[in-house]
Design a protein around this motif. Sequence first.
Motif, PDB file in Angstrom:
ATOM      1  N   PRO A 142      34.831  20.974   2.373  1.00  0.00           N
ATOM      2  CA  PRO A 142      35.330  19.743   1.738  1.00  0.00           C
ATOM      3  C   PRO A 142      36.782  19.449   2.141  1.00  0.00           C
ATOM      4  O   PRO A 142      37.584  20.365   2.352  1.00  0.00           O
ATOM      5  N   VAL A 143      37.091  18.185   2.233  1.00  0.00           N
ATOM      6  CA  VAL A 143      38.443  17.766   2.607  1.00  0.00           C
ATOM      7  C   VAL A 143      39.469  18.324   1.625  1.00  0.00           C
ATOM      8  O   VAL A 143      40.549  18.759   2.027  1.00  0.00           O
ATOM      9  N   SER A 144      39.145  18.350   0.351  1.00  0.00           N
ATOM     10  CA  SER A 144      40.104  18.866  -0.632  1.00  0.00           C
ATOM     11  C   SER A 144      40.434  20.333  -0.369  1.00  0.00           C
ATOM     12  O   SER A 144      41.571  20.762  -0.561  1.00  0.00           O
ATOM     13  N   ALA A 145      39.465  21.106   0.096  1.00  0.00           N
ATOM     14  CA  ALA A 145      39.719  22.507   0.429  1.00  0.00           C
ATOM     15  C   ALA A 145      40.588  22.601   1.682  1.00  0.00           C
ATOM     16  O   ALA A 145      41.479  23.451   1.764  1.00  0.00           O
ATOM     17  N   LEU A 146      40.343  21.740   2.661  1.00  0.00           N
ATOM     18  CA  LEU A 146      41.193  21.715   3.856  1.00  0.00           C
ATOM     19  C   LEU A 146      42.633  21.370   3.485  1.00  0.00           C
ATOM     20  O   LEU A 146      43.582  21.966   4.005  1.00  0.00           O
ATOM     21  N   MET A 147      42.791  20.417   2.579  1.00  0.00           N
ATOM     22  CA  MET A 147      44.133  20.031   2.135  1.00  0.00           C
ATOM     23  C   MET A 147      44.824  21.209   1.459  1.00  0.00           C
ATOM     24  O   MET A 147      46.014  21.464   1.700  1.00  0.00           O
ATOM     25  N   ALA A 148      44.093  21.923   0.623  1.00  0.00           N
ATOM     26  CA  ALA A 148      44.670  23.072  -0.071  1.00  0.00           C
ATOM     27  C   ALA A 148      45.067  24.159   0.926  1.00  0.00           C
ATOM     28  O   ALA A 148      46.124  24.783   0.793  1.00  0.00           O
ATOM     29  N   LEU A 149      44.224  24.390   1.936  1.00  0.00           N
ATOM     30  CA  LEU A 149      44.549  25.394   2.952  1.00  0.00           C
ATOM     31  C   LEU A 149      45.781  24.985   3.757  1.00  0.00           C
ATOM     32  O   LEU A 149      46.644  25.818   4.048  1.00  0.00           O
ATOM     33  N   ALA A 150      45.862  23.721   4.119  1.00  0.00           N
ATOM     34  CA  ALA A 150      47.031  23.241   4.862  1.00  0.00           C
ATOM     35  C   ALA A 150      48.303  23.464   4.048  1.00  0.00           C
ATOM     36  O   ALA A 150      49.318  23.924   4.586  1.00  0.00           O
ATOM     37  N   ASP A 151      48.249  23.168   2.761  1.00  0.00           N
ATOM     38  CA  ASP A 151      49.409  23.410   1.897  1.00  0.00           C
ATOM     39  C   ASP A 151      49.720  24.899   1.802  1.00  0.00           C
ATOM     40  O   ASP A 151      50.874  25.307   1.885  1.00  0.00           O
ATOM     41  N   TYR A 152      48.682  25.704   1.614  1.00  0.00           N
ATOM     42  CA  TYR A 152      48.866  27.144   1.451  1.00  0.00           C
ATOM     43  C   TYR A 152      49.505  27.774   2.687  1.00  0.00           C
ATOM     44  O   TYR A 152      50.431  28.568   2.580  1.00  0.00           O
ATOM     45  N   TYR A 153      49.016  27.405   3.849  1.00  0.00           N
ATOM     46  CA  TYR A 153      49.543  27.959   5.094  1.00  0.00           C
ATOM     47  C   TYR A 153      50.755  27.176   5.618  1.00  0.00           C
ATOM     48  O   TYR A 153      51.318  27.528   6.649  1.00  0.00           O
ATOM     49  N   GLU A 154      51.126  26.130   4.909  1.00  0.00           N
ATOM     50  CA  GLU A 154      52.276  25.293   5.244  1.00  0.00           C
ATOM     51  C   GLU A 154      52.184  24.738   6.669  1.00  0.00           C
ATOM     52  O   GLU A 154      53.105  24.835   7.474  1.00  0.00           O
ATOM     53  N   VAL A 155      51.004  24.176   6.960  1.00  0.00           N
ATOM     54  CA  VAL A 155      50.761  23.478   8.227  1.00  0.00           C
ATOM     55  C   VAL A 155      50.239  22.097   7.890  1.00  0.00           C
ATOM     56  O   VAL A 155      49.777  21.843   6.781  1.00  0.00           O
ATOM     57  N   ASN A 156      50.316  21.184   8.851  1.00  0.00           N
ATOM     58  CA  ASN A 156      49.778  19.864   8.556  1.00  0.00           C
ATOM     59  C   ASN A 156      48.269  19.864   8.766  1.00  0.00           C
ATOM     60  O   ASN A 156      47.714  20.709   9.467  1.00  0.00           O
ATOM     61  N   LEU A 157      47.606  18.945   8.124  1.00  0.00           N
ATOM     62  CA  LEU A 157      46.147  18.876   8.139  1.00  0.00           C
ATOM     63  C   LEU A 157      45.611  18.646   9.547  1.00  0.00           C
ATOM     64  O   LEU A 157      44.589  19.224   9.927  1.00  0.00           O
ATOM     65  N   ASP A 158      46.285  17.829  10.338  1.00  0.00           N
ATOM     66  CA  ASP A 158      45.841  17.602  11.713  1.00  0.00           C
ATOM     67  C   ASP A 158      45.842  18.901  12.518  1.00  0.00           C
ATOM     68  O   ASP A 158      44.960  19.131  13.338  1.00  0.00           O
ATOM     69  N   TYR A 159      46.814  19.754  12.278  1.00  0.00           N
ATOM     70  CA  TYR A 159      46.846  21.056  12.953  1.00  0.00           C
ATOM     71  C   TYR A 159      45.661  21.902  12.505  1.00  0.00           C
ATOM     72  O   TYR A 159      44.973  22.511  13.322  1.00  0.00           O
ATOM     73  N   LEU A 160      45.422  21.939  11.215  1.00  0.00           N
ATOM     74  CA  LEU A 160      44.336  22.760  10.673  1.00  0.00           C
ATOM     75  C   LEU A 160      42.983  22.366  11.244  1.00  0.00           C
ATOM     76  O   LEU A 160      42.162  23.224  11.556  1.00  0.00           O
ATOM     77  N   VAL A 161      42.747  21.078  11.419  1.00  0.00           N
ATOM     78  CA  VAL A 161      41.439  20.628  11.917  1.00  0.00           C
ATOM     79  C   VAL A 161      41.412  20.476  13.439  1.00  0.00           C
ATOM     80  O   VAL A 161      40.430  20.003  13.999  1.00  0.00           O
ATOM     81  N   GLY A 162      42.481  20.888  14.109  1.00  0.00           N
ATOM     82  CA  GLY A 162      42.473  20.918  15.563  1.00  0.00           C
ATOM     83  C   GLY A 162      42.806  19.617  16.268  1.00  0.00           C
ATOM     84  O   GLY A 162      42.578  19.486  17.460  1.00  0.00           O
ATOM     85  N   ARG A 163      43.363  18.656  15.547  1.00  0.00           N
ATOM     86  CA  ARG A 163      43.721  17.375  16.170  1.00  0.00           C
ATOM     87  C   ARG A 163      45.054  17.419  16.884  1.00  0.00           C
ATOM     88  O   ARG A 163      45.381  16.536  17.656  1.00  0.00           O
ATOM     89  N   THR A 164      45.851  18.460  16.610  1.00  0.00           N
ATOM     90  CA  THR A 164      47.148  18.626  17.255  1.00  0.00           C
ATOM     91  C   THR A 164      47.471  20.111  17.300  1.00  0.00           C
ATOM     92  O   THR A 164      46.906  20.901  16.537  1.00  0.00           O
ATOM     93  N   ASN A 165      48.369  20.470  18.170  1.00  0.00           N
ATOM     94  CA  ASN A 165      48.850  21.855  18.224  1.00  0.00           C
ATOM     95  C   ASN A 165      50.213  21.994  17.558  1.00  0.00           C
ATOM     96  O   ASN A 165      50.805  23.063  17.575  1.00  0.00           O
ATOM     97  N   ASP A 166      50.701  20.904  16.970  1.00  0.00           N
ATOM     98  CA  ASP A 166      51.972  20.911  16.248  1.00  0.00           C
ATOM     99  C   ASP A 166      51.683  21.230  14.784  1.00  0.00           C
ATOM    100  O   ASP A 166      51.093  20.422  14.067  1.00  0.00           O
ATOM    101  N   SER A 167      52.095  22.406  14.353  1.00  0.00           N
ATOM    102  CA  SER A 167      51.770  22.832  12.981  1.00  0.00           C
ATOM    103  C   SER A 167      52.789  22.383  11.944  1.00  0.00           C
ATOM    104  O   SER A 167      52.617  22.645  10.758  1.00  0.00           O
TER     105      SER A 167
END
Length: 90
Positions: free
Chosen positions: A42-67
């Motif tokens: 779920p997107v909400s879980a991806l958002m939580a993971l991005a916050d937890y790991y302090e990376v942006n969502l685009d990085y987490l889902v592979g849309r960019t290599n800029d974290s």
Amino acid sequence: MYFQRMRDLREDADKMQQETAKLLHMHRSVYGRYERGEREIPVSALMALADYYEVNLDYLVGRTNDSKMLPKAKGYQKLVERTLQEEKKE
């Protein structure tokens, strides 16, 4: 795929699947399926993971290599937590 990045971030943080699953309010086996790409996360879980790991969502889902984490809107974390709680009830 983004599930590989999820695993890499978890391992880089020296976390076990159980710890990450607890953060997301789900069973470890469910999180494991997300991480292996067997289920759509779920997107909400991806958002939580991005916050937890302090990376942006685009990085987490592979849309960019800029974290680099983008500035959060006020109250954003509470919104993510509330959304996760609501999904847990469903």
